[in-house]
Design a protein around this motif. Structure first.
Motif, PDB file in Angstrom:
ATOM      1  N   GLN A   1     -13.233 -17.374   6.380  1.00 45.83           N
ATOM      2  CA  GLN A   1     -14.112 -16.465   7.093  1.00 45.83           C
ATOM      3  C   GLN A   1     -13.942 -15.022   6.645  1.00 45.83           C
ATOM      4  OE1 GLN A   1     -13.220 -16.040  11.255  1.00 45.83           O
ATOM      5  NE2 GLN A   1     -15.290 -15.405  11.795  1.00 45.83           N
ATOM      6  N   HIS A   2     -12.725 -14.640   6.348  1.00 42.05           N
ATOM      7  CA  HIS A   2     -12.437 -13.232   6.060  1.00 42.05           C
ATOM      8  C   HIS A   2     -11.255 -13.154   5.117  1.00 42.05           C
ATOM      9  CE1 HIS A   2     -12.134  -8.935   6.825  1.00 42.05           C
ATOM     10  NE2 HIS A   2     -10.848  -9.085   7.102  1.00 42.05           N
ATOM     11  N   PHE A   3     -11.404 -12.417   4.025  1.00 37.72           N
ATOM     12  CA  PHE A   3     -10.281 -12.249   3.110  1.00 37.72           C
ATOM     13  C   PHE A   3     -10.205 -10.824   2.601  1.00 37.72           C
ATOM     14  CE2 PHE A   3     -13.665 -13.398   0.206  1.00 37.72           C
ATOM     15  CZ  PHE A   3     -14.199 -14.574   0.750  1.00 37.72           C
ATOM     16  N   VAL A   4      -8.971 -10.347   2.438  1.00 37.45           N
ATOM     17  CA  VAL A   4      -8.716  -8.958   2.061  1.00 37.45           C
ATOM     18  C   VAL A   4      -7.629  -8.931   0.995  1.00 37.45           C
ATOM     19  CG1 VAL A   4      -8.008  -6.678   2.854  1.00 37.45           C
ATOM     20  CG2 VAL A   4      -9.271  -8.178   4.394  1.00 37.45           C
ATOM     21  N   ALA A   5      -7.887  -8.193  -0.079  1.00 39.81           N
ATOM     22  CA  ALA A   5      -6.892  -7.978  -1.127  1.00 39.81           C
ATOM     23  C   ALA A   5      -6.298  -6.578  -0.934  1.00 39.81           C
ATOM     24  CB  ALA A   5      -7.526  -8.101  -2.505  1.00 39.81           C
ATOM     25  N   HIS A   6      -5.008  -6.517  -0.717  1.00 35.50           N
ATOM     26  CA  HIS A   6      -4.325  -5.247  -0.494  1.00 35.50           C
ATOM     27  C   HIS A   6      -3.859  -4.702  -1.852  1.00 35.50           C
ATOM     28  CE1 HIS A   6      -4.339  -6.100   3.812  1.00 35.50           C
ATOM     29  NE2 HIS A   6      -3.888  -7.312   3.515  1.00 35.50           N
ATOM     30  N   LEU A   7      -4.426  -3.569  -2.245  1.00 35.24           N
ATOM     31  CA  LEU A   7      -4.151  -2.988  -3.557  1.00 35.24           C
ATOM     32  C   LEU A   7      -3.373  -1.691  -3.424  1.00 35.24           C
ATOM     33  CD1 LEU A   7      -7.637  -3.340  -5.334  1.00 35.24           C
ATOM     34  CD2 LEU A   7      -5.780  -5.011  -5.246  1.00 35.24           C
ATOM     35  N   ASP A   8      -2.473  -1.462  -4.360  1.00 35.98           N
ATOM     36  CA  ASP A   8      -1.890  -0.147  -4.616  1.00 35.98           C
ATOM     37  C   ASP A   8      -2.415   0.307  -5.971  1.00 35.98           C
ATOM     38  OD1 ASP A   8      -0.493  -0.252  -2.274  1.00 35.98           O
ATOM     39  OD2 ASP A   8       1.427  -0.799  -3.197  1.00 35.98           O
ATOM     40  N   TYR A   9      -3.003   1.506  -6.033  1.00 31.30           N
ATOM     41  CA  TYR A   9      -3.640   1.936  -7.273  1.00 31.30           C
ATOM     42  C   TYR A   9      -3.371   3.410  -7.557  1.00 31.30           C
ATOM     43  CZ  TYR A   9      -7.275   4.344  -4.553  1.00 31.30           C
ATOM     44  OH  TYR A   9      -7.940   5.191  -3.712  1.00 31.30           O
ATOM     45  N   THR A  10      -3.498   3.748  -8.825  1.00 27.03           N
ATOM     46  CA  THR A  10      -3.444   5.142  -9.266  1.00 27.03           C
ATOM     47  C   THR A  10      -4.675   5.419 -10.119  1.00 27.03           C
ATOM     48  OG1 THR A  10      -2.143   4.542 -11.231  1.00 27.03           O
ATOM     49  CG2 THR A  10      -0.932   5.222  -9.254  1.00 27.03           C
ATOM     50  N   GLU A  11      -5.236   6.588  -9.991  1.00 33.50           N
ATOM     51  CA  GLU A  11      -6.456   6.926 -10.714  1.00 33.50           C
ATOM     52  C   GLU A  11      -6.186   7.347 -12.151  1.00 33.50           C
ATOM     53  OE1 GLU A  11      -8.880   9.646  -8.576  1.00 33.50           O
ATOM     54  OE2 GLU A  11      -8.883   8.451  -6.725  1.00 33.50           O
ATOM     55  N   GLU A  12      -4.943   7.695 -12.457  1.00 36.54           N
ATOM     56  CA  GLU A  12      -4.566   8.055 -13.815  1.00 36.54           C
ATOM     57  C   GLU A  12      -3.064   7.826 -13.969  1.00 36.54           C
ATOM     58  OE1 GLU A  12      -5.670  12.089 -14.263  1.00 36.54           O
ATOM     59  OE2 GLU A  12      -4.202  12.851 -12.822  1.00 36.54           O
ATOM     60  N   PRO A  13      -2.586   7.638 -15.206  1.00 33.25           N
ATOM     61  CA  PRO A  13      -1.153   7.403 -15.409  1.00 33.25           C
ATOM     62  C   PRO A  13      -0.311   8.526 -14.820  1.00 33.25           C
ATOM     63  CG  PRO A  13      -2.383   6.940 -17.420  1.00 33.25           C
ATOM     64  CD  PRO A  13      -3.356   7.571 -16.468  1.00 33.25           C
ATOM     65  N   GLY A  14       0.680   8.146 -14.030  1.00 29.32           N
ATOM     66  CA  GLY A  14       1.553   9.133 -13.401  1.00 29.32           C
ATOM     67  C   GLY A  14       0.951   9.793 -12.187  1.00 29.32           C
ATOM     68  N   GLY A  15      -0.253   9.360 -11.776  1.00 35.48           N
ATOM     69  CA  GLY A  15      -0.916   9.968 -10.632  1.00 35.48           C
ATOM     70  C   GLY A  15      -0.382   9.453  -9.308  1.00 35.48           C
ATOM     71  N   GLU A  16      -0.889  10.014  -8.231  1.00 33.42           N
ATOM     72  CA  GLU A  16      -0.457   9.623  -6.891  1.00 33.42           C
ATOM     73  C   GLU A  16      -0.886   8.188  -6.592  1.00 33.42           C
ATOM     74  OE1 GLU A  16      -1.303  10.865  -2.206  1.00 33.42           O
ATOM     75  OE2 GLU A  16      -2.254  11.957  -3.872  1.00 33.42           O
ATOM     76  N   GLU A  17       0.045   7.396  -6.052  1.00 35.04           N
ATOM     77  CA  GLU A  17      -0.264   6.013  -5.705  1.00 35.04           C
ATOM     78  C   GLU A  17      -0.939   5.955  -4.340  1.00 35.04           C
ATOM     79  OE1 GLU A  17       2.137   2.210  -6.738  1.00 35.04           O
ATOM     80  OE2 GLU A  17       2.742   2.741  -4.685  1.00 35.04           O
ATOM     81  N   LYS A  18      -2.039   5.238  -4.281  1.00 36.20           N
ATOM     82  CA  LYS A  18      -2.798   5.099  -3.045  1.00 36.20           C
ATOM     83  C   LYS A  18      -2.965   3.618  -2.721  1.00 36.20           C
ATOM     84  CE  LYS A  18      -5.476   9.225  -4.289  1.00 36.20           C
ATOM     85  NZ  LYS A  18      -6.844   9.761  -4.533  1.00 36.20           N
ATOM     86  N   SER A  19      -3.368   3.338  -1.494  1.00 39.46           N
ATOM     87  CA  SER A  19      -3.572   1.961  -1.044  1.00 39.46           C
ATOM     88  C   SER A  19      -5.033   1.767  -0.652  1.00 39.46           C
ATOM     89  CB  SER A  19      -2.669   1.629   0.144  1.00 39.46           C
ATOM     90  OG  SER A  19      -1.309   1.731  -0.216  1.00 39.46           O
TER      91      SER A  19
END
Length: 524
Positions: free
Chosen positions: A249-267
């Motif tokens: 019914q419902h599925f979610v992928a939890h990602l940690d990502y950065t927009e550029e190398p060495g950049g701030e990690e976001k979720s």
């Protein structure tokens, strides 16, 4: 007498006129819509190459025909591009002449009043004692208040409104060109790719990381956003009751990502229809499945393969999945496995099946082979296909078929001392589509303009009104006879209310006109 043959110039002119006719534009628009149907029904190589291969295996006779027609890549085919380009040319040829005509019509004054207004289908008259100049001045004021363009000519008032109806038509056709330009821009300057990411692993946006990648003709590697992400976890909610019991019914992928190398990690919680946007690139969640973690040891006890193996779902309701394991470096011979993964295994009338999509009772059931896997230098092979042409299927001592049947945590030894296979556990995987479409806002703007133009062409009524005052002697006294006529140029609007309201305003009353008007209204 036979008509003379057309010379090259005349033939080219005739062809151009046919191409630029509205009839041809409508036919090409219909053809474009029909041509897009195969791209939605038949698996496309740039969307799901595995589905294309599976379809080709199931339809070996149709495959050569479909390949020749380009039906596995409809939107990149020559014939689709030809329709696309011809439609754009036809629309340009339709719009430009109409713009010229519309520009002249916008600058032109309303046409002069017919000699006998009362012969018109929607007309009326009434008597008045007011001077003709006052009546005409009041007519100007009333009609301008009702958004008419007004001019006095030869003792009569000519008024017209609804010029924007044709502007709506032109805007609608122009918006189709804008939409086509937006899609073309996205196809030329953008790109689209897909990748399967197993839980706990990551992805960097470079060409080597993609499972499939379709670049635009003018796209450069420098146009790719330098982002990366890691799949930290994947949650699924299953329906436990009702007619759709067992469905996700419902599925979610939890990602940690950065927009550029060495950049701030976001979720970010990636969900269906809720893409992650980084710069001009969008990341969509389009599928999920299971990757059993398998360890393969060769006959000497060495680990020749260890890790999760992506199995592709064949049944979306139960997630029975097919997969391949390759251990080419095993000694003395390479080891290959292919078969099925059952998330919730059960025997139904003696046949193996998965009865639920959740991994509640996971089981592997695979055939084993030894030999050359065909992965030598210069040879390429899909990770989802096992080339068994140079391999031997393993059998039991009595010659019967040997299967690697394992529950989670179990190990089985292969016959003839070939090695062993261990089913360590299960990890979920997600399939994401990564795309950059520079022209999507242009296409969206074109769609909005098309809607505005369509509304204008449907609801704006182009109308003309004429008012004339003539003098007549009635009962021995000279009076003015005011003649009013209304013409609807859209052939789809009622003018009865319009003429009544105009006459009522001219007479200075909100009530309907007198008996003289009502008599004339019988003709409207």
């Amino acid at each position: 007498m036979a008509a003379p043959e057309l010379n090259f110039r005349e033939l080219a002119r005739w062809t151009w006129r046919q191409l630029c006719s509205m009839r041809t534009a409508l036919v090409l628009l219909l053809m474009l819509a029909l041509a897009a149907i195969p791209g939605s029904v038949i698996p496309q190589e740039n969307v799901d190459a595995f589905a294309v291969g599976k379809w080709q295996d199931e339809h070996p006779k149709l495959t050569p025909i479909y390949e020749w027609l380009g039906l596995f890549s409809v939107f990149e085919s020559v014939w689709f591009a030809a329709i696309y380009i011809l439609l754009a040319i036809s629309l340009v040829g339709c719009i430009l002449p109409r713009c010229k005509v519309y520009w002249k019509a916008m600058r032109a004054a309303p046409p002069k009043a017919p000699s006998n207004l009362l012969r018109m289908p929607n007309s009326t008259s009434y008597s008045t004692t007011a001077p003709a100049d006052e009546v005409l001045a009041e007519a100007k004021r009333v009609l301008r208040k009702r958004h008419y363009r007004v001019i006095e000519r030869d003792g009569a008032i000519s008024a017209e409104r609804g010029y924007l109806r044709e502007a709506g038509n032109l805007l609608f056709h122009l918006s189709i060109l804008i939409v086509l330009a937006g899609f073309a821009m996205g196809s030329l300057l953008g790109y689209k790719g897909g990748v399967i990411v197993v839980n706990g692993s990551g992805f960097s946006n470079n060409l080597s990381q993609y499972d499939d990648f379709v670049p635009g003709a003018l796209m450069g590697v420098e146009d790719m956003e330098p982002f990366s992400f890691t799949l930290k976890d994947f949650d699924i909610e299953w329906l436990m009751s009702g007619p759709r019991k067992g469905m996700a019914q419902h599925f979610v992928a939890h990602l940690d990502y950065t927009e550029e190398p060495g950049g701030e990690e976001k979720s970010y919680d990636l969900r269906v229809n809720h893409p992650l946007s980084i710069g001009g690139t969008d990341i969509f969640l389009i599928g999920h499945g299971y990757a059993p973690s398998i360890t393969v040891r060769d006959g000497e006890g060495n680990v020749t393969y260890k890790g999760p193996v992506i199995f592709l779902p064949e049944e979306q309701a139960t997630f029975r999945s097919f997969g391949v394991v390759k251990a080419p470096n095993a000694e003395p011979e390479g080891i290959g496995l292919e078969g099925y993964f059952y998330p919730t295994f059960a025997l139904i009338e003696g046949n193996p099946a998965s009865i639920f999509g959740d991994d509640r009772n996971p089981r592997l059931s695979m055939l084993a082979y030894t030999g050359d896997l065909g992965l030598g230098a210069g040879e390429s092979q899909s990770v989802y296909v096992l080339d068994k042409s140079r391999m031997t299927q393993l059998t039991k001592d009595d010659g019967s078929m040997f299967r690697v049947d394992l529950y989670r945590g179990e190990t089985v030894d292969l016959p003839d001392g070939a090695g062993s296979v261990t089913f360590e556990g299960v990890e979920p995987w997600v399939r994401v589509q990564i795309s950059k479409t520079p022209g999507k806002l242009i296409a969206l703007g074109g769609v909005i303009l098309a809607l505005i133009g369509l509304l204008g062409s449907l609801f704006i009524r182009p109308r003309r009104v004429w008012v004339r005052v003539r003098r007549e002697e009635i009962d021995g006294a000279e009076q003015g006879i005011v003649e009013v006529a209304v013409l609807d140029r859209s052939s789809a609007g009622e003018t009865g209310d319009e003429i009544v309201e105009i006459v009522a305003a001219l007479r200075g009353s909100a009530e309907p006109a007198t008996s003289g008007l009502e008599d004339e209204e019988d003709r409207t």
